[in-house]
Design a protein around this motif. Structure first.
Motif, PDB file in Angstrom:
ATOM      1  N   LEU A 223      -1.740   1.875  -8.631  1.00 20.95           N
ATOM      2  CA  LEU A 223      -2.943   1.344  -7.983  1.00 20.95           C
ATOM      3  C   LEU A 223      -2.655   0.025  -7.270  1.00 20.95           C
ATOM      4  O   LEU A 223      -1.919  -0.819  -7.783  1.00 20.95           O
ATOM      5  CB  LEU A 223      -4.029   1.120  -9.027  1.00 20.95           C
ATOM      6  CG  LEU A 223      -4.450   2.339  -9.851  1.00 20.95           C
ATOM      7  CD1 LEU A 223      -5.475   1.931 -10.912  1.00 20.95           C
ATOM      8  CD2 LEU A 223      -5.020   3.428  -8.942  1.00 20.95           C
ATOM      9  N   LEU A 224      -3.262  -0.157  -6.114  1.00 17.33           N
ATOM     10  CA  LEU A 224      -3.218  -1.452  -5.440  1.00 17.33           C
ATOM     11  C   LEU A 224      -4.505  -2.198  -5.803  1.00 17.33           C
ATOM     12  O   LEU A 224      -5.603  -1.761  -5.457  1.00 17.33           O
ATOM     13  CB  LEU A 224      -3.105  -1.279  -3.921  1.00 17.33           C
ATOM     14  CG  LEU A 224      -3.040  -2.593  -3.137  1.00 17.33           C
ATOM     15  CD1 LEU A 224      -1.813  -3.427  -3.533  1.00 17.33           C
ATOM     16  CD2 LEU A 224      -3.031  -2.340  -1.635  1.00 17.33           C
ATOM     17  N   MET A 225      -4.339  -3.311  -6.515  1.00 16.57           N
ATOM     18  CA  MET A 225      -5.490  -4.125  -6.935  1.00 16.57           C
ATOM     19  C   MET A 225      -5.474  -5.443  -6.166  1.00 16.57           C
ATOM     20  O   MET A 225      -4.488  -6.183  -6.233  1.00 16.57           O
ATOM     21  CB  MET A 225      -5.409  -4.448  -8.429  1.00 16.57           C
ATOM     22  CG  MET A 225      -5.395  -3.244  -9.331  1.00 16.57           C
ATOM     23  SD  MET A 225      -5.960  -3.694 -10.992  1.00 16.57           S
ATOM     24  CE  MET A 225      -4.524  -4.543 -11.626  1.00 16.57           C
TER      25      MET A 225
ATOM     26  N   GLY B  71      -5.692  -3.651   7.803  1.00 14.85           N
ATOM     27  CA  GLY B  71      -5.775  -2.218   8.047  1.00 14.85           C
ATOM     28  C   GLY B  71      -5.396  -1.369   6.849  1.00 14.85           C
ATOM     29  O   GLY B  71      -4.838  -0.287   7.012  1.00 14.85           O
ATOM     30  N   ILE B  72      -5.653  -1.880   5.667  1.00 10.19           N
ATOM     31  CA  ILE B  72      -5.371  -1.106   4.440  1.00 10.19           C
ATOM     32  C   ILE B  72      -6.621  -1.064   3.569  1.00 10.19           C
ATOM     33  O   ILE B  72      -7.574  -1.802   3.812  1.00 10.19           O
ATOM     34  CB  ILE B  72      -4.235  -1.727   3.607  1.00 10.19           C
ATOM     35  CG1 ILE B  72      -4.593  -3.174   3.228  1.00 10.19           C
ATOM     36  CG2 ILE B  72      -2.911  -1.658   4.345  1.00 10.19           C
ATOM     37  CD1 ILE B  72      -4.185  -3.556   1.850  1.00 10.19           C
ATOM     38  N   GLN B  73      -6.587  -0.206   2.558  1.00  6.63           N
ATOM     39  CA  GLN B  73      -7.661  -0.190   1.566  1.00  6.63           C
ATOM     40  C   GLN B  73      -7.054  -0.203   0.170  1.00  6.63           C
ATOM     41  O   GLN B  73      -6.076   0.499  -0.093  1.00  6.63           O
ATOM     42  CB  GLN B  73      -8.522   1.058   1.750  1.00  6.63           C
ATOM     43  CG  GLN B  73      -9.270   1.037   3.078  1.00  6.63           C
ATOM     44  CD  GLN B  73     -10.418   2.019   3.115  1.00  6.63           C
ATOM     45  OE1 GLN B  73     -10.375   3.036   2.435  1.00  6.63           O
ATOM     46  NE2 GLN B  73     -11.439   1.719   3.890  1.00  6.63           N
ATOM     47  N   PRO B  74      -7.619  -1.011  -0.731  1.00  5.33           N
ATOM     48  CA  PRO B  74      -7.108  -1.047  -2.104  1.00  5.33           C
ATOM     49  C   PRO B  74      -7.724   0.080  -2.943  1.00  5.33           C
ATOM     50  O   PRO B  74      -8.574   0.829  -2.447  1.00  5.33           O
ATOM     51  CB  PRO B  74      -7.599  -2.393  -2.609  1.00  5.33           C
ATOM     52  CG  PRO B  74      -8.904  -2.584  -1.900  1.00  5.33           C
ATOM     53  CD  PRO B  74      -8.743  -1.947  -0.540  1.00  5.33           C
TER      54      PRO B  74
ATOM     55  N   ARG C 171       0.844  -1.204   0.000  1.00  5.02           N
ATOM     56  CA  ARG C 171       0.000   0.000   0.000  1.00  5.02           C
ATOM     57  C   ARG C 171       0.883   1.261   0.000  1.00  5.02           C
ATOM     58  O   ARG C 171       0.651   2.186  -0.783  1.00  5.02           O
ATOM     59  CB  ARG C 171      -0.932  -0.050   1.223  1.00  5.02           C
ATOM     60  CG  ARG C 171      -1.850   1.122   1.449  1.00  5.02           C
ATOM     61  CD  ARG C 171      -2.952   1.256   0.399  1.00  5.02           C
ATOM     62  NE  ARG C 171      -2.477   1.905  -0.820  1.00  5.02           N
ATOM     63  CZ  ARG C 171      -3.249   2.146  -1.889  1.00  5.02           C
ATOM     64  NH1 ARG C 171      -4.524   1.764  -1.892  1.00  5.02           N
ATOM     65  NH2 ARG C 171      -2.762   2.724  -2.952  1.00  5.02           N
ATOM     66  N   ASP C 172       1.917   1.270   0.821  1.00  9.89           N
ATOM     67  CA  ASP C 172       2.824   2.423   0.894  1.00  9.89           C
ATOM     68  C   ASP C 172       3.542   2.633  -0.436  1.00  9.89           C
ATOM     69  O   ASP C 172       3.641   3.761  -0.918  1.00  9.89           O
ATOM     70  CB  ASP C 172       3.880   2.215   1.992  1.00  9.89           C
ATOM     71  CG  ASP C 172       3.243   2.256   3.377  1.00  9.89           C
ATOM     72  OD1 ASP C 172       2.095   2.744   3.488  1.00  9.89           O
ATOM     73  OD2 ASP C 172       3.878   1.775   4.342  1.00  9.89           O
ATOM     74  N   LEU C 173       4.035   1.526  -1.005  1.00 12.98           N
ATOM     75  CA  LEU C 173       4.743   1.621  -2.293  1.00 12.98           C
ATOM     76  C   LEU C 173       3.843   2.216  -3.370  1.00 12.98           C
ATOM     77  O   LEU C 173       4.276   3.047  -4.173  1.00 12.98           O
ATOM     78  CB  LEU C 173       5.213   0.235  -2.737  1.00 12.98           C
ATOM     79  CG  LEU C 173       6.525  -0.269  -2.170  1.00 12.98           C
ATOM     80  CD1 LEU C 173       6.809  -1.683  -2.692  1.00 12.98           C
ATOM     81  CD2 LEU C 173       7.678   0.659  -2.548  1.00 12.98           C
TER      82      LEU C 173
END
Ligand code: PLP
Length: 410
Positions: A223-225, A246-249, A214-216
């Protein structure tokens, strides 16, 4: 009854008239109820595959039977040239219970990934320029069988005979953030990852890994898929697997249990992503039709019940701890891992033989990866059924081990 063939005839005819692309077990199922399937002789089997994590509410749930009949008497299909309420209600329910602002409906997992790849490329073309189209995926991943989804799948055995693959995909090692850091750059449009790798052998992502991805993505503006086709919608004890991290895509693909056994897929995304899409960029004849959409809304309503999610979390913990305890004395069992009711058992015995023996003993389990037994029972599975499954599994492992022992003496 509408069956007019016996089991032997069905199997023989299948070999003659169906494309021989599946390695099926020698059993013909003719009905199901709850956590059990029944073969043509009426013999019950405890179903710990659930159609590969599809039949979340078990087989022939009565509430869903009513939902199907209701909608079947009202409207089945009317095309996405027009509006219909079941589709909008389902989209609203998914948006209200996830990170997403917008939803697109399709008909399978592979289509959801295919659409997600297109959306990510369009987003990158609009926001970063045409040079930016690369997707970083992972070794051991599985994303589907169409050319795009297959090109994103990090297991070359699925590529044999179908090359050249679509350009623009790179593969990093799962749970290895440094490897991703080395590969990410100005040409990267998105990272595609399963929070729990399914087909590859049931490997949950480590906490730092998904957070790191997520940070990258933030840092490199890509985009994080997430592919939650297998691990999403309650399977891990939360509605979405990403909630554990604890992340969101930015984009998320759903399918398998979405309509509890009817074919349906979905792509969830943020507004920032959706804004890149113009009318005509993507579409589907069947996607989000009233019948499947109504059934999916009823399915998700049930999965959203905190009591059901807690039931999954609790029974998942019970299943994995019982396995750890009861299989501890088997030196062939080298690892047990999973999240919620998605569990893999690494075993140094003939996995195919164990699956066949389980079937003979009335238990349905599947394989993942090379030497992993996969358990994905319906989310409604009870503790007593878990106990029953473990008894049958142990019996089957013992029986296979006995045979192999005597074989190696010859
Ligand atoms: C099953 C699966 C797919 C493909 O879904 P289909 O409906 O078979 O096309 C893609 N990704 C994951 C993680 C899956 O488990």
């Amino acid at each position: 009854m509408h069956e007019t063939m016996n089991a032997k005839q069905i199997i023989e005819t299948e070999h003659r008239v169906h494309l021989q692309t599946y390695t099926r077990s020698e059993v013909v199922f003719s009905r199901g109820k709850g956590v059990y399937l029944y073969d043509t002789d009426g013999r019950p089997y405890l179903d710990f595959v659930a159609g590969i994590a599809v039949n979340a509410l078990g087989h022939c749930d009565e509430h869903l039977q009513r939902a199907i009949s209701e909608q079947a008497a009202r409207l089945w299909h009317c095309s996405n040239l027009y509006y219909s309420e079941p589709q909008v209600r389902l989209a609203q329910m998914l948006v209200e219970n996830s990170f997403a602002d917008k939803v697109f409906f399709c008909n399978s997992g592979t289509e959801a990934i295919e659409g997600a790849i297109k959306i990510a490329r369009k987003w990158a073309a609009v926001n970063k320029g045409k040079h930016c189209f690369e997707i970083i995926a992972f070794h051991r991943s599985f994303h589907g069988r169409t050319m795009g989804a297959l090109s994103a799948t990090g297991q070359t055995k699925y590529w044999e005979g179908f090359q050249p693959m679509l350009p623009g995909f790179q593969f990093a090692s799962f749970n290895d953030l440094t490897d991703v850091e080395h590969r990410i750059g100005p040409g990267t449009a998105a990272i595609l990852v399963e929070p729990v790798q399914g087909e590859g052998g049931i490997y949950p992502a480590e906490q730092n890994f998904l957070q790191g991805l997520r940070d990258l993505c933030h840092r490199h503006q890509c985009l994080l898929m997430l592919d939650e086709i297998q691990c999403g919608l309650g399977r891990t004890g939360k509605l979405f697997a990403y909630e554990h991290y604890g992340i969101q895509p930015d984009i998320l693909a759903l399918a398998k249990p979405l309509a509890a056994g009817l074919p349906m897929g979905a792509i969830l995304m943020t507004n920032a992503v959706a804004e890149a899409i113009r009318p005509g960029d993507h579409g589907s004849t069947f996607g989000g039709g009233p019948l499947v959409a109504h059934v999916a809304t009823q399915t998700i309503t049930r999965i959203l019940d905190p009591a059901l999610l807690e039931h999954v979390a609790q029974n998942g913990r019970y299943l994995i701890s019982q396995l750890a305890e009861r299989l501890a004395s088997f030196e062939e069992v080298t690892a047990i891992r999973g999240l919620g009711l998605m569990i893999g058992i690494d075993i140094e015995l003939d996995v195919k033989q164990i699956i066949t023996t389980c079937l003979k003993n009335g238990l349905i389990i599947a394989r993942a990866g090379e030497n992993t037994l996969r358990l994905t029972p319906p989310l409604i599975v009870e503790q007593s059924q878990i106990d029953e499954a473990i008894e049958k599994l142990i019996l089957s492992i013992q029986s296979v081990r006995g045979k192999n022992g005597s074989k190696s003496e010859n």
